[in-house]
Each structure stands twice: as C-alpha cells, then as structure tokens.
Enzyme design. Structure first.
Site, short mmCIF file in Angstrom:
data_model
loop_
_atom_site.label_atom_id
_atom_site.label_comp_id
_atom_site.label_asym_id
_atom_site.label_seq_id
_atom_site.Cartn_x
_atom_site.Cartn_y
_atom_site.Cartn_z
N TYR A 62 42.02 31.19 31.76
CA TYR A 62 40.56 31.09 31.74
C TYR A 62 40.12 29.64 31.73
O TYR A 62 40.12 28.98 32.74
CB TYR A 62 40.00 31.89 30.56
CG TYR A 62 38.50 31.91 30.50
CD1 TYR A 62 37.74 32.28 31.59
CD2 TYR A 62 37.84 31.53 29.35
CE1 TYR A 62 36.35 32.27 31.54
CE2 TYR A 62 36.46 31.53 29.28
CZ TYR A 62 35.73 31.90 30.39
OH TYR A 62 34.38 31.90 30.32
N LYS A 92 40.10 59.86 44.09
CA LYS A 92 40.21 59.27 45.43
C LYS A 92 40.65 57.81 45.32
O LYS A 92 41.52 57.35 46.06
CB LYS A 92 38.87 59.37 46.16
CG LYS A 92 38.91 58.79 47.58
CD LYS A 92 37.57 58.92 48.25
CE LYS A 92 37.30 60.35 48.58
NZ LYS A 92 37.04 60.68 49.95
#
Length: 106
Positions: free
Chosen positions: A35, A90
């Site tokens: 980060y 899906k």
C-alpha cells in the site's frame, strides 16, 4: 444433486464467490510495499505511462456482469434478489474458465 444438497452447499459457503488478496500483508514492511508509501511510485509510473495499468493492477482482468433481473433466461422477471444467486454462480463459472475476476453488479 438434490435440492437440499444445493441449499446446504451454498449456505455453507455463503454463495460461491469470495474476494481474496493476491498477496499477504503480515507486517508493517509488507504493508509499506503493498500500500503506502511503496505503491505511490507505481501510481506515478502508471500516470506517466498508462499502458502499465494492466501490468500492475487488476483492471486488465475485470469483467462486469450486470443485470436488473428482469429477463433471466428460462425464469423471466425474477428481480434482483432472485437473480443474485444465479449471477454469482455465473461469475464463478467464468472465473474457473478464464483468468478474469468479476463481481456481479446488481
């Protein structure tokens, strides 16, 4: 597979998708690379050369799967709550077949 087995499987895993980090952050040194301040240099490089975006970020692997639940193949208008499980499944299939990450956008 029986309906109760499907319900048990999905409830045990709270659906079929998870978001997991590609790297682990165990301490302050890891955090400074993953980060800040470490990633600031990459941000500057991408600003100067936008073609690096796909190399250093997930944007080259993302696919949006969008629906309002009004025309679900074989089920008709089942609405957002009803389509949520179908779209997550899906996305899970797409992830297993491709190197893309996807998040259903409902």
């Amino acid at each position: 597979m029986a309906e109760d087995e499907v319900e048990q499987l999905h409830s045990a895993h709270t659906g079929v998708l998870a978001i997991k980090p590609e790297m682990h952050v165990h301490d302050r040194a890891d955090l400074s690379q993953a980060y800040t301040p470490g990633v600031a240099e990459l941000a500057k490089e991408i600003e100067a050369n936008p073609s690096l975006k796909d190399r250093y970020t997930t944007s080259g692997k993302l696919v949006a799967v969008v629906t309002d639940g009004s025309a679900v193949l074989g089920l008709g208008n089942i609405g957002l709550p009803g389509v949520c499980q179908l779209w997550k499944a899906k996305c899970c299939c797409i992830r297993n077949w491709q190197e893309w990450m996807r998040c259903p956008s409902l």
